[in-house]
Scaffold this active site. Structure first.
Site, PDB file in Angstrom:
ATOM      1  N   TYR A 152     -18.998   2.851   3.407  1.00 39.82           N
ATOM      2  CA  TYR A 152     -18.722   3.350   2.064  1.00 39.82           C
ATOM      3  C   TYR A 152     -17.813   4.564   2.138  1.00 39.82           C
ATOM      4  CZ  TYR A 152     -21.765   7.457   2.568  1.00 39.82           C
ATOM      5  OH  TYR A 152     -22.300   8.656   2.958  1.00 39.82           O
ATOM      6  N   LYS A 194     -18.786   5.838   8.676  1.00 38.80           N
ATOM      7  CA  LYS A 194     -19.407   6.159   7.386  1.00 38.80           C
ATOM      8  C   LYS A 194     -20.222   4.947   6.918  1.00 38.80           C
ATOM      9  CE  LYS A 194     -18.376   8.892   3.256  1.00 38.80           C
ATOM     10  NZ  LYS A 194     -19.254  10.017   3.626  1.00 38.80           N
ATOM     11  N   GLU A 236     -24.101  18.757  12.179  1.00 42.66           N
ATOM     12  CA  GLU A 236     -23.552  18.933  10.834  1.00 42.66           C
ATOM     13  C   GLU A 236     -24.722  18.932   9.857  1.00 42.66           C
ATOM     14  OE1 GLU A 236     -21.013  15.568   9.998  1.00 42.66           O
ATOM     15  OE2 GLU A 236     -22.440  14.148  10.893  1.00 42.66           O
ATOM     16  N   LEU A 240     -19.379  13.071  11.384  1.00 44.25           N
ATOM     17  CA  LEU A 240     -18.395  12.358  10.584  1.00 44.25           C
ATOM     18  C   LEU A 240     -17.068  13.110  10.598  1.00 44.25           C
ATOM     19  CD1 LEU A 240     -18.126   9.955   8.497  1.00 44.25           C
ATOM     20  CD2 LEU A 240     -18.421  11.714   6.736  1.00 44.25           C
TER      21      LEU A 240
END
Length: 281
Positions: free
Chosen positions: A33, A147, A179, A203
């Site tokens: 996505y 993702k 993160e 990411l």
């Protein structure tokens, strides 16, 4: 007005949209996505989002031939839902498609595209005052660079933050900070911005890329290196970044105050330059 979404080539009312129960996105979380933000109908870093989408598709071996159509679909969704004149987001999800359940990637399968638009205003009070976060063990898989729609670990970690009255969870794996659950992460020490290097464990955030460009253009010193939870709590400034987060200051980590418990000068400057970049884009 009924909300209009896009599903497999058609704009339909959300209540009338449906997918096969054999869709692999539903059965296996076999899909990817993206979320792109539109500022008054103008997309920010659309090309970057499309490139990351294509990379994610390639990494999990989904062949989807219509990526170039997503910007037009997004604008139509904004128009049909009266979202062109505000800050809004558009969500795209591409799954491998519907197929009887098998554990390998089946051939001759048509991907499912689902997209919808939604209001995505800037969190003005949080941008001004900052948020508190908690630290948790990073329980996600080892391909966080994709993702993926497989977000159960992320949502579990974020839900724990919500239960504790925090705005995010910052994650630690093998002793080092990675993160946040749905945000990139920067810290500041002695005027130097510090962020973890890209790898399979984080990411490749579009907003992270923007921040690094801002730093290069404005002579901010940056170090891409690993740092521990203890080092995190000793930083002068901390902020998270993302399509929805934008540049969001962190003023407290696990009840430990960061700096003067208010957004620091470097964070404020990055915020300013970020929103200037948005206006120019």
């Amino acid at each position: 007005m009924n909300e209009i979404v896009f599903l497999n080539g058609a704009y339909v009312e959300r209540e009338k949209a449906g997918i096969s129960p054999d869709d692999r996105g539903f059965i296996f979380a076999d899909g990817i996505y993206e979320v792109t933000k539109f500022y008054h109908g103008k997309p920010f870093r659309m090309a970057d989002h499309l490139e990351r989408l294509k990379r994610s598709l390639k990494e999990i071996d989904i062949e989807y031939e219509h990526v170039s159509e997503l910007e037009a679909i997004s604008l139509t969704l904004l128009e049909k839902n009266n979202l062109l004149n505000i800050h809004a987001g558009v969500y795209w999800q591409i799954s491998r498609g519907a197929h009887p359940r098998v554990h390998h990637f089946p051939c001759d399968i048509k991907p499912t595209l689902y997209a919808f638009a939604f209001p995505l205003p800037s969190a003005e009070e949080k941008l001004r005052k900052g948020i508190k976060v908690i630290v948790q063990e990073d329980i996600r898989w080892k391909r966080c660079d994709i993702k993926s729609v497989s977000l159960l670990p992320n949502t579990m970690l974020y839900n724990e933050a919500v239960k504790k009255g925090a705005g995010e969870s910052i994650l630690v794996r093998d002793g080092y900070v990675t993160e946040a659950t749905h945000s990139g992460l920067f810290t500041v020490k002695n005027g130097v911005l510090i962020t973890r290097p890209l790898s399979n464990l984080i990411l490749p955030s579009i907003t992270r890329k923007v921040v690094l460009e801002i730093c290069a253009e404005n002579q901010f010193l940056v170090e891409e290196k690993l740092f521990t939870e203890a080092e995190l709590k000793e930083m002068d400034e901390v902020f998270i970044c993302g399509t929805g987060s934008e540049i969001l200051p962190v003023v407290e980590v696990d009840d430990v105050r960061i700096g003067n418990v208010e957004p620091g000068p470097v964070t404020r400057k990055i915020q300013q330059l970020f929103f200037e970049a948005v206006k120019k884009w």
